[in-house]
Design a protein around this motif. Structure first.
Motif, short mmCIF file in Angstrom:
data_model
loop_
_atom_site.label_atom_id
_atom_site.label_comp_id
_atom_site.label_asym_id
_atom_site.label_seq_id
_atom_site.Cartn_x
_atom_site.Cartn_y
_atom_site.Cartn_z
N PRO A 96 37.81 56.23 47.28
CA PRO A 96 38.51 54.98 47.02
C PRO A 96 39.31 54.44 48.20
O PRO A 96 39.63 53.26 48.23
CB PRO A 96 39.41 55.32 45.83
N GLY A 107 34.99 51.56 42.19
CA GLY A 107 35.61 50.28 41.92
C GLY A 107 37.10 50.23 42.14
O GLY A 107 37.74 49.21 41.87
N THR A 108 37.71 51.32 42.62
CA THR A 108 39.15 51.35 42.85
C THR A 108 39.44 51.45 44.34
O THR A 108 38.55 51.65 45.16
CB THR A 108 39.80 52.55 42.12
N ASN A 138 41.07 50.53 48.26
CA ASN A 138 40.86 49.51 49.27
C ASN A 138 39.97 50.06 50.37
O ASN A 138 40.23 51.15 50.88
CB ASN A 138 42.20 49.07 49.86
N PHE A 145 35.14 48.06 45.91
CA PHE A 145 36.57 48.41 45.88
C PHE A 145 37.33 47.34 45.09
O PHE A 145 36.77 46.32 44.67
CB PHE A 145 37.13 48.51 47.30
N GLN A 146 38.63 47.55 44.91
CA GLN A 146 39.47 46.47 44.39
C GLN A 146 39.58 45.38 45.44
O GLN A 146 39.32 44.21 45.18
CB GLN A 146 40.84 47.01 44.00
N TYR A 147 40.00 45.77 46.65
CA TYR A 147 39.99 44.86 47.79
C TYR A 147 39.17 45.49 48.91
O TYR A 147 39.31 46.69 49.19
CB TYR A 147 41.42 44.60 48.30
N CYS A 168 33.74 43.42 45.27
CA CYS A 168 35.14 43.85 45.31
C CYS A 168 35.89 43.11 44.21
O CYS A 168 36.00 41.87 44.23
CB CYS A 168 35.75 43.57 46.68
N ALA A 169 36.40 43.85 43.24
CA ALA A 169 36.82 43.29 41.96
C ALA A 169 37.95 42.28 42.07
O ALA A 169 37.96 41.27 41.37
CB ALA A 169 37.22 44.43 41.02
N LEU A 170 38.96 42.52 42.90
CA LEU A 170 40.12 41.63 42.98
C LEU A 170 40.06 40.68 44.17
O LEU A 170 40.82 39.72 44.22
CB LEU A 170 41.40 42.46 43.04
N GLY A 222 34.67 39.32 41.06
CA GLY A 222 35.69 39.12 42.08
C GLY A 222 36.41 37.81 41.91
O GLY A 222 35.83 36.77 41.60
#
Length: 722
Positions: free
Chosen positions: A429, A457-458, A460, A484-486, A505-507, A530
């Motif tokens: 991660p 998925g978590t 950066n 990743f998240q970012y 990247c989810a966020l 995203g």
């Protein structure tokens, strides 16, 4: 009773404590059991229990045999028949059966002895070997076999194969008659013609001149007239001939390291090609230190950290890790001036949770790790690299991490480190983290994928933090980041992201969170999820140039709010569906395209400005939106200035409004002396002038004094809106 097994012996190993050892087989008398410890039969100090029981019994030995001592319990009954059968008595079935039991045990013992004897195969039609010679005849000899497979006696060689030569001397008129005698009897049988040399006086007689049969040598013709003596020198082929293959074993020479050293010291190596010279083989083998030389096995089971650390601590410039799985049980500490190189089929795995595999606790200048594979091995809290003061040509090249919490963590003092081709896949991660006070770290072609594995998925992909002193000038070039998240979380100063691909990247792909003067250019974005390709909060002076977002599933291209200032973007024209929906541009100014202009640079001293004769004054400024590149070449002679040198003449209005972070210019010089491994230049606060600094090996920075003659080339780039 019956004898239901052929087993008549059992072995144990002493532990220094145990005294009771079971014998689980039927025996008749306590005296039938013979105990042996370390190969010696015990005549006292033991007791036997269980005679007559079909389930056997046990032997008690006191004192307890030493730890590691081999113990043998052997059933060996006497060969006497001591049971009487009186005439006309009832049939003694029990005594008779016990007698048969004893005969069976005696027979089993005979078979046991025969199984340890020299035998010929049942299919061997050659007659048995025959009787062994008398003690006198076989003294100092060894058993051998003649060409027919029959037993013969051969001279016994010494332990290192030097041979046991013997010379039989025959005198004319005493042992032979010249011109008549055709055969002589030797004092022993050489066994083979190769083990015998014949001389008539000083004249050698080849094996085609005689025939050997046992101890008799028969000549093809009578011993010539005039021969005074015949010499017969006998011994094994080890005496005077080349040793047979594998005849000198490790055991024969391992007892003397002096002998081994003498042999190895004489071996030479010659490289291929013209001009190659001989080198000692020992020196050649020591060109590169291998961790297996210090005890690392690479079997995935045996701890290897101590061996690896020992190899590193030799001070060798290069340490090699060949194929295998190495179990890391303690952190491996890096040092200066070190290259660790992995084969592609080599990997390190941690033994316990919360372990850091490689660490630079104080500094690791001029050190590199190449092609390392680090696998978290299902453990939690694993960190691959934890580095402090990792700089001055230091770098991670083509390293691969998987199944761990943190890939590489760069802490204070990592200036100019290179991270080239770093790969993180399947449950990492946080692949790359810059915590604080890292400047101009080059992250080139990263391959970061966290779509699968633990923690998918978590985290950066690349995190540029500001824990204490901010990170300055981190550069991310090429590669791809996904899952990743970012993709990039930037809280640094002057971070540069260029030509990198982002996906899933989810966020958000890039989050400028408190960043200053950072930029992204020519990036690619694709995702079915995203919130935004670019997100900005509490940031200042951000520039985004020519992004390419190829998926409409993302909420917006830009997500910047009122906490952001002096932020800019440029988008080239594109087909419908790309870079849409754009999102609000309220807090992002539109930039123009590229322009260039020239200027005439000079050099001066700060104590005395001075003047000089210039052979080259070439300065160029390129504007790419808000992105500025300044480059130039200056050559001079007979300069009268003195004191720390400055580069002057940069047009006003192009220097950044803020001098933090410090804008660094790359320098190359000709004919200018300086200390340390390198030079750099930076804006010094005037807006039109650069100061020149030199960096020592220890990292100390001092200003460079103006030389009277020299040539320098400079280049720097920065965001003019910062």
């Amino acid at each position: 009773m019956t004898v239901t097994t052929t087993n008549s012996r059992i072995s144990y190993t002493g532990d220094g404590v145990s005294t009771v050892f079971p014998f689980p087989y039927y025996f008749l008398l306590p005296t039938d059991i013979k105990p042996y410890v370390s190969g010696a039969q015990l005549l006292n100090g033991f007791t036997v229990v269980g005679a007559g029981s079909t389930s056997g019994g046990y032997v008690t030995i006191t004192p307890a045999p030493a730890a590691g001592a081999p113990i043998l319990l052997l059933r060996d009954p006497d060969t006497l028949q001591q049971t009487a059968f009186p005439p006309n008595d009832p049939f003694p079935s029990s005594a008779t059966e016990k007698g048969f039991d004893k005969l069976t045990m005696i027979l089993q013992r005979v078979v046991d002895r025969l199984s340890r004897a020299l035998q010929t195969a049942d299919t061997d039609t050659t007659a048995l070997l025959g009787p062994i010679p008398s003690a006198t005849a076989r003294a100092g000899m060894v058993l051998g076999f003649d060409p027919l497979g029959q037993l013969i006696m051969l001279p016994q060689t010494s332990s290192i194969g030097a041979g046991d030569m013997r010379v039989d001397t025959f005198a004319a008129g005493v042992d032979f008659t010249a011109g008549v005698t055709t055969a002589l009897n030797l004092s022993r049988a050489p066994g083979s013609p190769a083990n015998l040399e014949i001389f008539f006086d000083s004249n050698y007689q080849g094996p085609d001149q005689w025939i050997l049969a046992g101890t008799t040598v028969t000549f093809t013709s009578a011993i010539p007239v005039g021969v005074v003596k015949v010499f017969a020198r006998s011994g094994t082929t080890l005496s005077t001939q080349i040793t047979p293959d594998e005849s000198i074993t490790d055991a024969k020479i391992s007892s003397s390291n002096t002998v081994l050293d003498a042999i190895v010291n004489k071996l030479k190596f010659l490289a291929a090609g013209t001009g190659a010279i001989y080198r000692a083989l020992r020196d050649k083998l020591r060109d590169r230190v291998h961790i297996k030389d210090y005890g690392a096995l690479g079997d995935g089971v045996t701890p290897a950290s101590a061996a690896i650390q020992a190899a590193i601590n030799t001070g060798a410039g290069r340490v090699w890790v060949s194929g295998g799985t190495y179990l890391i049980n303690t952190t491996i500490e890096l040092r200066d001036n070190l290259i660790i190189e992995f084969d592609k089929d080599a990997k390190f795995i941690p033994e316990t949770d919360n372990l850091t595999i490689f660490k630079a606790s104080t500094h690791a200048y001029f050190s590199q790790i190449r092609s390392a594979t680090l696998d978290g091995n299902g453990k939690v809290g694993i960190t691959g690299f934890d580095l402090q003061n990792f700089r001055l040509q230091a770098g991670l090249y083509e390293c691969y991490v998987t199944n761990m919490t943190n890939g590489a963590v760069f802490r204070t003092g990592c200036f100019g480190a290179k991270v080239d081709g770093f790969t993180a896949y399947n449950g990492v991660p946080n692949p790359i983290t810059c915590t604080e006070n890292c400047a101009v770290i080059d992250i080139i072609n990263p391959r970061l994928d966290n779509e699968t594995g633990v923690g998918a998925g978590t985290g950066n992909g690349i995190s540029v933090q500001a824990v204490g002193i901010p990170n300055e000038g981190v550069r991310i070039t090429g590669g791809y980041i996904q899952g990743f998240q970012y993709g990039v979380l930037d809280n640094g100063l002057g971070t540069r992201i260029s030509e990198t691909y982002f996906e899933q990247c989810a966020l958000g792909d890039v989050f400028f969170n408190g960043a200053r003067n950072s930029s992204a250019r020519d990036t690619q974005h694709f995702a079915a999820i995203g919130a935004a390709a670019f997100k900005g909060r509490n940031c200042d002076g951000i520039t985004i140039w020519n992004p390419d977002a190829g998926s409409g599933a993302r909420t917006v291209l830009y997500d910047f709010d009122s906490t952001c200032s002096n932020c800019n973007e440029y988008r080239a024209g594109s087909n419908a569906g790309y870079n849409t929906p754009t999102g609000s541009l309220t807090y992002l100014s539109q930039l123009a395209s590229r322009s260039t202009q020239s200027f005439t640079p000079t050099v001066a001293g700060t104590s005395v400005a001075g003047v000089g004769t210039y052979s080259a004054q070439d300065g160029r400024i390129s504007l790419h939106g808000g992105y500025v590149e300044i480059a130039g070449t200056i050559g001079w002679t007979a300069h009268s200035g003195s004191g720390p040198m400055t580069i002057n003449g940069i047009p006003a209005g192009f220097a950044p409004a803020s001098y933090s972070p410090r804008r660094i210019a790359q320098l190359e010089v000709d004919g200018i002396a300086y200390t340390g491994p390198g030079l750099y230049a930076y804006f010094n606060g005037s807006g039109t002038q650069l100061s020149v600094a030199q960096v020592s090996t220890a990292g100390a920075t001092t200003l460079l004094n103006l030389p009277s003659t020299g040539t320098l080339h400079f280049k720097l780039s920065y965001d003019s809106h910062a």
